[in-house]
Scaffold this active site. Structure first.
Site, short mmCIF file in Angstrom:
data_model
loop_
_atom_site.label_atom_id
_atom_site.label_comp_id
_atom_site.label_asym_id
_atom_site.label_seq_id
_atom_site.Cartn_x
_atom_site.Cartn_y
_atom_site.Cartn_z
CG ASP A 120 -1.59 -1.38 1.35
OD1 ASP A 120 -2.25 -1.77 0.39
OD2 ASP A 120 -1.39 -2.06 2.38
CG HIS A 143 -3.31 -5.16 3.01
ND1 HIS A 143 -2.84 -4.34 2.02
CD2 HIS A 143 -3.67 -6.32 2.39
CE1 HIS A 143 -2.89 -4.97 0.86
NE2 HIS A 143 -3.40 -6.18 1.06
P1 NAD Z 1 -1.86 -18.62 -4.17
O1 NAD Z 1 -3.19 -19.24 -4.07
O2 NAD Z 1 -1.19 -18.52 -5.50
O3 NAD Z 1 -0.86 -19.38 -3.20
C1 NAD Z 1 -1.18 -19.65 -1.88
C2 NAD Z 1 -0.36 -20.85 -1.48
O4 NAD Z 1 -0.59 -21.06 -0.08
C3 NAD Z 1 -0.77 -22.15 -2.20
O5 NAD Z 1 0.38 -22.80 -2.68
C4 NAD Z 1 -1.48 -22.94 -1.11
O6 NAD Z 1 -1.37 -24.33 -1.29
C5 NAD Z 1 -0.71 -22.44 0.12
N1 NAD Z 1 -1.38 -22.72 1.37
C6 NAD Z 1 -2.71 -22.75 1.65
N2 NAD Z 1 -2.92 -23.11 2.92
C7 NAD Z 1 -1.70 -23.27 3.48
C8 NAD Z 1 -1.24 -23.63 4.77
N3 NAD Z 1 -2.10 -23.92 5.76
N4 NAD Z 1 0.09 -23.70 4.98
C9 NAD Z 1 0.97 -23.44 4.01
N5 NAD Z 1 0.61 -23.10 2.75
C10 NAD Z 1 -0.71 -23.02 2.51
O7 NAD Z 1 -1.96 -17.18 -3.45
P2 NAD Z 1 -0.97 -15.94 -3.60
O8 NAD Z 1 -1.42 -15.13 -4.75
O9 NAD Z 1 0.44 -16.38 -3.51
O10 NAD Z 1 -1.40 -15.11 -2.31
C11 NAD Z 1 -1.13 -15.58 -1.01
C12 NAD Z 1 -1.80 -14.70 0.03
O11 NAD Z 1 -1.24 -13.39 0.01
C13 NAD Z 1 -3.30 -14.49 -0.19
O12 NAD Z 1 -3.95 -14.53 1.07
C14 NAD Z 1 -3.38 -13.11 -0.77
O13 NAD Z 1 -4.64 -12.51 -0.56
C15 NAD Z 1 -2.30 -12.42 0.02
N6 NAD Z 1 -1.80 -11.14 -0.50
C16 NAD Z 1 -1.50 -10.19 0.42
C17 NAD Z 1 -0.99 -8.97 0.00
C18 NAD Z 1 -0.65 -7.88 0.99
O14 NAD Z 1 -0.33 -6.77 0.56
N7 NAD Z 1 -0.70 -8.11 2.31
C19 NAD Z 1 -0.81 -8.73 -1.35
C20 NAD Z 1 -1.12 -9.73 -2.27
C21 NAD Z 1 -1.62 -10.95 -1.83
C1 LMR Z 2 -3.60 -6.71 -2.77
O1 LMR Z 2 -3.71 -5.68 -2.09
O2 LMR Z 2 -3.25 -6.71 -3.96
C2 LMR Z 2 -3.86 -8.03 -2.11
O3 LMR Z 2 -4.11 -7.88 -0.74
C3 LMR Z 2 -4.87 -8.81 -2.81
C4 LMR Z 2 -6.26 -8.38 -2.45
O4 LMR Z 2 -7.03 -9.25 -2.07
O5 LMR Z 2 -6.55 -7.19 -2.55
#
Ligand code: NAD
Ligand code: LMR
Length: 327
Positions: A160, A188
């Site tokens: 962000d 977030h």
């Molecule tokens: P993705 O679905 O591509 O990958 C998630 C991975 O986590 C998968 O490989 C899945 O098998 C694994 N997983 C699920 N449960 C699990 C557990 N209990 N233990 C270990 N691994 C587990 O998702 P992604 O695009 O890599 O996103 C991951 C997370 O990050 C999501 O929650 C997404 O919303 C979040 N995210 C946060 C931000 C932020 O700014 N904070 C930004 C983008 C994404």
């Molecule tokens: C983002 O900010 O890109 C991630 O947290 C994904 C979402 O769910 O918004």
């Protein structure tokens, strides 16, 4: 002689963010070009073949700093003696979902992982929660790990912060690297409050430079707040490379310092700014010597107070929604 390797646990290693993150950690982008790392990769059992594929690619990069890789579906193995833990693994939201819809699905993961960190990780482990809803998941992990210092649990608001920097650079026509003293307060989520009232470029006030409160209210704040949803809409998948980049920025700055620059981290509140203790809230900080320090004493005007309270209210709701997970 090279430094002893640091153990870096990454959860969700088979996922989208993992695929951008792991190569950069192994390349020294997070802990420095002289710091060997051992990657300890966690995912759920059905995803382990995919993790092994990523490990083959890591091997094929022949990274000089990569001193070892562990692949596991057991959090206690992944977090054993970990110096750093990046908790990425969780279900991402899809079109139309809000972050709080993920609470139930993802909250349980973070009680288990918090307990495993408590039991197995280095007593100095630095934890970054990326998996959404990131602030509340970090809160759950912190509360599930009572023997570790609370200050070592953080949530990712750096994406962000970086999004806000980029919007301000575009609006002012100035290089992004010259913008100082930006803050992103709160959760977030779309309720976050990106705040450029204190920001400067070359010592000049960004607020005075822009001089447009309507743009702040109607364009800047909503654009930054809804950027995650806009990316999901456009890509059909949530942000990944930019999220991995922000995770690297967060951990690098925490470890190696910011040289006085402000960055935003989700940290457990100490009660400052009327945010109750332990609420995992985005605050402006500087980092030095491996520790972050909150910027205190900033003036909070009426508009800012209402924004900061709205995002706090959402965090209270999320906290109440997971109370049953914390006993
Ligand atoms: P993705 O679905 O591509 O990958 C998630 C991975 O986590 C998968 O490989 C899945 O098998 C694994 N997983 C699920 N449960 C699990 C557990 N209990 N233990 C270990 N691994 C587990 O998702 P992604 O695009 O890599 O996103 C991951 C997370 O990050 C999501 O929650 C997404 O919303 C979040 N995210 C946060 C931000 C932020 O700014 N904070 C930004 C983008 C994404
Ligand atoms: C983002 O900010 O890109 C991630 O947290 C994904 C979402 O769910 O918004």
């Amino acid at each position: 002689m090279s430094k002893p390797a640091k153990r870096v646990a990454v959860t969700g290693a088979a996922g989208q963010i993992g695929y951008s993150l792991l190569f950069r950690i192994a390349n020294g982008d997070m802990l420095g070009k002289d710091q060997p790392v051992i990657l300890q990769l966690l995912d759920i059992t059905p995803a382990l073949p995919a993790v092994r594929g990523v490990v083959m690619e890591l091997e094929d990069c022949a990274f000089p700093l990569l001193a070892g890789v562990v692949v596991t579906d057991d959090p206690k193995v992944a977090f054993k003696d970990a110096d750093y833990a990046l908790l990425v693994g969780a279900r991402p939201r899809s079109k139309g979902m809000e972050r709080k819809d993920l609470l139930e699905a993802n909250g349980a993961i973070f009680t288990v992982q918090g307990r495993a960190l408590d039991e197995a990780a280095s007593r100095d482990v630095r934890v970054l929660v990326v998996g959404n809803p990131a602030n509340t998941n970090a809160y759950i992990a912190m509360k599930s790990a009572p023997s570790l210092p609370k200050k070592n649990f953080t949530a990712m608001l750096r994406l962000d912060h970086n999004r806000a920097l980029s919007q301000l650079a575009a609006r002012t026509g100035k290089p992004v690297g010259q913008i100082e003293k930006l803050a992103v307060w709160g959760n977030h989520s779309p309720t976050m409050y990106p705040d450029y009232r204190f920001a400067t470029i070359g010592g000049q006030s960004v607020k005075a430079m822009i001089n447009d409160d309507a743009w702040n209210r109607d364009a800047f704040i909503p654009t930054v707040g809804k950027r995650g949803a806009a990316i999901i809409e456009a890509r059909g998948l949530s942000s990944a490379a930019s999220a991995a980049n922000a995770a690297i920025d967060h951990m690098r700055d925490w470890t190696l310092g910011t040289n006085g620059r402000w960055v935003t981290m989700g940290i457990p509140s100490d009660g400052s700014y009327g945010i109750p203790e332990d609420i995992m809230y985005g605050f402006p900080v500087t980092c030095a010597g491996g520790e972050y320090t909150m910027i205190k004493g900033l003036e909070i005007d009426e508009f800012s107070r209402s924004k900061m309270d709205a995002t706090l209210k959402e965090l209270f709701e999320e906290r109440d929604g997971v109370a049953h997970l914390l006993g």
